[in-house]
Design a protein around this motif. Sequence first.
Motif, short mmCIF file in Angstrom:
data_model
loop_
_atom_site.label_atom_id
_atom_site.label_comp_id
_atom_site.label_asym_id
_atom_site.label_seq_id
_atom_site.Cartn_x
_atom_site.Cartn_y
_atom_site.Cartn_z
N SER A 148 0.87 -1.17 0.00
CA SER A 148 0.00 0.00 0.00
C SER A 148 0.91 1.22 0.00
CB SER A 148 -0.92 0.02 1.23
OG SER A 148 -0.18 0.45 2.35
N GLU A 149 0.37 2.31 -0.52
CA GLU A 149 1.19 3.52 -0.56
C GLU A 149 1.46 4.04 0.84
OE1 GLU A 149 0.68 6.38 -3.72
OE2 GLU A 149 -0.66 4.94 -4.70
N THR A 150 0.56 3.75 1.77
CA THR A 150 0.79 4.19 3.15
C THR A 150 2.03 3.49 3.70
OG1 THR A 150 -1.59 4.28 3.36
CG2 THR A 150 -0.34 4.42 5.41
N LEU A 151 2.13 2.17 3.47
CA LEU A 151 3.29 1.43 3.97
C LEU A 151 4.57 1.90 3.27
CD1 LEU A 151 1.67 -2.12 4.09
CD2 LEU A 151 2.34 -0.72 6.06
N LEU A 152 4.46 2.14 1.97
CA LEU A 152 5.62 2.62 1.21
C LEU A 152 6.07 3.98 1.77
CD1 LEU A 152 7.54 2.85 -1.26
CD2 LEU A 152 5.59 3.56 -2.62
N ALA A 153 5.12 4.87 1.97
CA ALA A 153 5.46 6.21 2.45
C ALA A 153 6.05 6.16 3.86
CB ALA A 153 4.22 7.10 2.42
N GLN A 154 5.50 5.27 4.69
CA GLN A 154 6.03 5.17 6.06
C GLN A 154 7.48 4.70 6.04
OE1 GLN A 154 3.33 2.44 7.94
NE2 GLN A 154 1.91 4.06 8.53
N CYS A 155 7.75 3.70 5.22
CA CYS A 155 9.11 3.15 5.13
C CYS A 155 10.06 4.23 4.60
CB CYS A 155 9.09 1.93 4.21
SG CYS A 155 10.70 1.33 3.73
N ARG A 156 9.60 4.96 3.58
CA ARG A 156 10.43 6.01 2.98
C ARG A 156 10.78 7.07 4.02
NH1 ARG A 156 9.55 10.99 0.87
NH2 ARG A 156 10.89 11.60 -0.86
N THR A 157 9.77 7.51 4.77
CA THR A 157 10.02 8.57 5.74
C THR A 157 10.96 8.10 6.85
OG1 THR A 157 7.83 9.45 5.31
CG2 THR A 157 8.90 10.20 7.33
N ALA A 158 10.67 6.92 7.40
CA ALA A 158 11.45 6.47 8.56
C ALA A 158 12.89 6.15 8.19
CB ALA A 158 10.78 5.25 9.19
N GLU A 159 13.06 5.42 7.08
CA GLU A 159 14.41 4.90 6.84
C GLU A 159 15.21 5.71 5.82
OE1 GLU A 159 14.70 0.67 6.60
OE2 GLU A 159 13.03 0.41 7.98
N LEU A 160 14.51 6.39 4.91
CA LEU A 160 15.26 7.09 3.88
C LEU A 160 15.32 8.60 4.14
CD1 LEU A 160 14.01 5.06 0.78
CD2 LEU A 160 15.96 4.66 2.28
N VAL A 161 14.18 9.20 4.52
CA VAL A 161 14.20 10.65 4.80
C VAL A 161 14.89 10.89 6.15
CG1 VAL A 161 12.79 12.72 5.16
CG2 VAL A 161 12.04 10.97 3.53
N ASP A 162 14.33 10.29 7.20
CA ASP A 162 14.79 10.62 8.55
C ASP A 162 16.14 10.01 8.90
OD1 ASP A 162 12.52 12.04 8.90
OD2 ASP A 162 11.48 10.55 10.15
N ARG A 163 16.42 8.86 8.35
CA ARG A 163 17.69 8.23 8.74
C ARG A 163 18.79 8.51 7.73
NH1 ARG A 163 16.68 2.57 10.74
NH2 ARG A 163 15.49 3.81 12.22
N LEU A 164 18.70 7.97 6.54
CA LEU A 164 19.80 8.09 5.58
C LEU A 164 20.00 9.53 5.10
CD1 LEU A 164 21.93 6.66 3.80
CD2 LEU A 164 20.16 6.43 2.06
N GLY A 165 18.93 10.13 4.59
CA GLY A 165 19.05 11.47 4.02
C GLY A 165 19.47 12.48 5.07
N ASN A 166 18.86 12.36 6.23
CA ASN A 166 19.15 13.28 7.31
C ASN A 166 20.60 13.17 7.77
OD1 ASN A 166 18.46 15.18 9.22
ND2 ASN A 166 18.00 13.62 10.77
N LEU A 167 21.09 11.95 7.83
CA LEU A 167 22.46 11.73 8.27
C LEU A 167 23.44 12.42 7.32
CD1 LEU A 167 23.76 10.27 10.63
CD2 LEU A 167 23.84 8.19 9.25
N LEU A 168 23.21 12.27 6.01
CA LEU A 168 24.12 12.87 5.05
C LEU A 168 24.10 14.40 5.20
CD1 LEU A 168 26.03 12.44 2.54
CD2 LEU A 168 24.04 13.05 1.15
N SER A 169 22.90 14.99 5.25
CA SER A 169 22.89 16.45 5.27
C SER A 169 23.39 16.97 6.62
CB SER A 169 21.51 17.01 4.94
OG SER A 169 20.53 16.35 5.67
N ARG A 170 23.09 16.23 7.68
CA ARG A 170 23.53 16.68 9.00
C ARG A 170 25.05 16.64 9.13
NH1 ARG A 170 21.29 13.31 13.94
NH2 ARG A 170 21.88 14.71 15.63
#
Length: 565
Positions: A396-418
């Motif tokens: 479901s897009e909800t599950l996809l979006a949750q995974c994206r936010t938790a692991e890609l936006v907040d973790r990976l992406g955030n780590l690089l920019s931080r």
Amino acid sequence: MVGWLCEQTSSLSVCGVGQSSLCTQMSLTRLFTTPIFYVNGTPHIGHAYSVVLADFYARASRLRTARPTLSQLPSTVRFASGTDEHGFKVARAASALNIAPRALCDQVSRSFRDTFARLDVVPDDFVRTTESRHALVVAAMWRRLERRGLISLSIYSGWYCVSDEAFVPDDAVVTGPDPADPTRSCTVSRESGNVVERIDEPTYMFDMARLRDSVRQWLLSTPSPVRPLERLNEVLAMLDSPAASLPLSVSRPRARVGWGIEVPRNPEHTIYVWLDALCNYLTVLSHDTAAIVAALDDDSNDLSSLGWPPTLQVLGKDILRFHAVYWPSFLLAAGIRPPAELLVHAFWTTASGDKVSKSRGNAPRTLNELLGEYEADALRYFLLRHGGLANDSEFSETLLAQCRTAELVDRLGNLLSRLTGASMLPLQRWPASVQSNDGAVVDAAARTAFADVMAAVDARRSGIALESISTLLRTVNTFVAERQPWTLARDGMERASVLRAALHGLRVGLVLLQPAMPTTCARALDHLNVQHCQWSEAAVLDTPVAADTPFAAAAAPILFPRTKK
Ligand code: MSP
């Protein structure tokens, strides 16, 4: 050099059918394949899963071939996909649209190819079964089976399922609801639930029963060529069913199914679409079709000089029988080794547990629509992280979006920019290495992640591989949160040391994520100005980035914008 190389142990051995099935011939191509896709619908998330899994393992294999123990061996990975264009099902879809089958095939095959490219899946070969080079290979395989006395003309009286393009034995049909109108009942295949029809026609038969013991021996070889193990048990049960002792029809009268490859020397018949389709794996062995045909025409040639057998063939559980019973039967009958490994995946389903499928019309959105909304890498990551092998997974897009936010936006992406922001590192360079224990916790986590990812990739557990990387990135985040480098003196050694340790962890995570998210990792590694290195311990863990290496750009790329869903 003649011999076999075991991917898991890097050891050399002599191996034949019934022995180590993960062995692949040295100094030759390592072939990875996807199933080829029916051209009667648009690509959806289920199709994406088959190609992304195969692409992931092909990319991982490319990264691993440079392991020091193998570096002296010329080894190339060949990755192939394609479209399955013949048969009644496709002809019927074309006639429903009032266009010629060829026109439908051209259009839909192109759309699969283009959509896969948007997903970053660009195979070395993309075969279409309507290509003349493929017809040459299928005909050569047919002649070889005929020369060996395994094909003869007979009569088929029984059931046929157009949706599955399968001949269905009498004991495998039941009365069930009509999928098109569940208030009515009709005769359906017990295995797939799809409607069957009665046919009575002259047909060529393949003597499959003669191969039963050889196929069983292949299936029971160690390690098992069928993964996961749940599927192996299913195949063994199929092999023991009465149907496996019946001859298999391998043609249809041209008058009934004209959209197919002609039977050699008998134009009144076309070759059964599954024999035609399975032979695509032979067609993609080389662009030198004449060499493949010559090898097939020579009964003593087992094709190993062309890089046969495939290292890994990915398929969904609905096409298990065709790949794990029919396919090895055809190959063994021809004196050709079956594939080293079949990786069988489960389905993506709707919330109510129904398989996402074109015929049920329940695909949430087409793959192209999803790719308009989400980055290809986010989709790839979600499929590889949460897709099932033994068990189905809900899409479901909800599950996809949750995974994206938790692991890609907040973790990976955030780590690089931080970590690379100007406020953290005003000089925008890799900090110098310093004498301290700061790196120990991150270094240990990186070593664990490296070992876990290698093991998970060997075990074909992409979800576990990605979870291990996620754990590493979480450790790096926690380390940064605890050490609070922003509170430490700007040009002090301690701040440099903490940031260097964290950047090392991030770099290892990105190197390990490459086969899952090639574009994202390339962008991030480019920004860090470090090599997209191979998967060797020496390159990944023990080659420090030179102090003062400048970042490539003024600002880190935003890998996954928060504004998207
Ligand atoms: N043409 C045959 C394969 C021939 S290979 C010699 C075929 N084509 S297909 O287009 O119907 O399916 C292609 C792949 O997509 C299969 O691996 C199938 O399992 C996969 N999926 C289609 N729908 C799916 C889901 N809902 N979930 C996961 N994968 C499924 O079969």
